[in-house]
Write a protein that holds these residues in place. Structure first.
Motif, mmCIF file in Angstrom:
data_model
loop_
_atom_site.group_PDB
_atom_site.id
_atom_site.type_symbol
_atom_site.label_atom_id
_atom_site.label_comp_id
_atom_site.label_asym_id
_atom_site.label_seq_id
_atom_site.Cartn_x
_atom_site.Cartn_y
_atom_site.Cartn_z
ATOM 1 N N LEU A 150 20.292 -31.311 16.991
ATOM 2 C CA LEU A 150 18.821 -31.275 17.109
ATOM 3 C C LEU A 150 18.277 -29.870 16.871
ATOM 4 C CD1 LEU A 150 18.354 -33.687 20.139
ATOM 5 C CD2 LEU A 150 18.245 -34.219 17.696
ATOM 6 N N VAL A 184 23.504 -37.538 11.931
ATOM 7 C CA VAL A 184 23.842 -38.756 12.683
ATOM 8 C C VAL A 184 25.349 -39.004 12.641
ATOM 9 C CG1 VAL A 184 23.554 -41.259 12.789
ATOM 10 C CG2 VAL A 184 21.578 -39.802 12.338
ATOM 11 N N VAL A 226 17.847 -40.320 16.768
ATOM 12 C CA VAL A 226 17.956 -38.909 16.347
ATOM 13 C C VAL A 226 16.667 -38.495 15.649
ATOM 14 C CG1 VAL A 226 19.120 -37.301 14.767
ATOM 15 C CG2 VAL A 226 20.475 -38.855 16.196
ATOM 16 N N ARG A 230 15.051 -36.899 23.527
ATOM 17 C CA ARG A 230 16.410 -36.378 23.593
ATOM 18 C C ARG A 230 17.163 -36.979 24.772
ATOM 19 N NH1 ARG A 230 19.885 -30.970 23.401
ATOM 20 N NH2 ARG A 230 21.300 -31.664 25.029
ATOM 21 N N LEU A 268 18.114 -40.442 23.806
ATOM 22 C CA LEU A 268 19.257 -40.407 22.883
ATOM 23 C C LEU A 268 20.548 -40.146 23.654
ATOM 24 C CD1 LEU A 268 20.649 -40.175 20.091
ATOM 25 C CD2 LEU A 268 19.863 -37.797 19.978
ATOM 26 N N LEU A 279 24.467 -32.563 20.930
ATOM 27 C CA LEU A 279 23.037 -32.847 20.769
ATOM 28 C C LEU A 279 22.273 -31.548 20.519
ATOM 29 C CD1 LEU A 279 22.116 -35.721 23.245
ATOM 30 C CD2 LEU A 279 22.874 -35.819 20.873
#
Lengths: 200, 200
Positions: B194, B156, B139, B83, B86, B190
């Protein structure tokens, strides 16, 4: 009051011509001359109503906003389903049909003029803030609980920038962001910002 | 090979001048003449390396992409925290400092040229698709489980358009979208794309 009617009529004709020019050649093709040619009148007649190109730009943007606001105001309130109402309002900012595609072209072209023009930036800031406020009310109504203010702001901004990014991409490359994808991403984004509340 | 070195050197000087012109007056101020004036050479010298304004535009955009890709490639891989990795990659697309602000100006200005130029649209489409693929990999690595493909794509895209919308708003009205707000919205986004996986 025939002269007054003439004035209103004439201004509306020029406004329609302006919109048609933008539709055909974007804001970069918008000039006093091109509007006059499309309206079938003299450039002097156009400057009687719009003093310069900047006034044309500001008018194109305000027409765009009024159209969007009119569509939203015409919607029935759906207190029974605040999420559906939020979706219906948010969707008005997406280029899902020809009319909204044109509006998104004007919106995105206008945005870039703000970088070099403080006056147009102010116009943008005021209407952007009012859009954020409108969505804040609707997001709050659609959330099951009451989030703390900073958290609510982040959710709303996440929605606003999602709409802007979708509109921008759809204007840039319509084939890569067809209406179906735009709708799915918006639904997903609403899932995310509303369901996220469960973790509060 | 002194002549070869001269060539590379000269092209690089013109490229730097081009970037400086864009920095000062945006893509709208980018002309063969303004680049020549800034580089202190003749317009003929500029056209020796870039045949027309369109070639200048394409070059400005490719420099922007290379800078961003170089920053990302220079990052240490953080397999232990997908994460964070990302986030670090995604943040490269946001105008959080002067360098990235300038890149975002070039990016957003370029986007609007695609509406009227098929060749530039193809350049945009290819690099946008590669950006979407890069984020898809990251992702997927950061998600706890394996989502079905359509669901992954929507997550995404929700991230991609969030980044684009943030960058666009921050370029348009930097005061309304300061770096701190951009970072908070990206963190929130995020969280959303997620954490949403828990409901799968």
């Amino acid at each position: 009051m025939p002269r007054q009617v003439d004035h209103v009529q004439r201004r509306s004709e020029i406004s329609a011509a302006l919109w048609q020019v933008v539709s055909e050649s974007g804001l970069e093709g918008l000039t006093l001359r091109s509007v006059a040619a499309t309206a079938g009148c003299t450039t002097g007649m156009v400057t009687h109503y719009f003093r310069d190109k900047k006034a044309l730009l500001a008018h194109a943007r305000s027409v765009m906003h009024r159209r969007m606001a009119d569509r939203i105001d015409a919607m029935p309130l759906r207190h029974s389903d605040p999420r559906a109402h939020l979706y219906a309002v948010a969707e008005q900012a997406l280029p899902l049909d020809e009319e909204r595609h044109l509006e998104a072209v004007v919106w995105s072209s206008f945005l870039l003029t703000t970088r070099t023009d403080q006056e147009l930036l102010r116009e943008h800031s005021v209407s952007h803030a009012s859009w954020v406020r409108r969505l804040t009310t609707l997001v709050r109504a659609a959330l099951p609980g009451e989030p703390e203010p900073g958290n609510l702001e982040e959710r709303v901004r996440a929605l606003v920038v999602c709409l802007d990014g979708l509109a921008l991409n759809a204007v840039t490359d319509p084939d890569a962001y067809p209406p179906d994808l735009q709708r799915r991403v918006l639904e997903r984004q609403l899932d995310l910002i509303l369901e996220g509340n469960r973790t509060l």
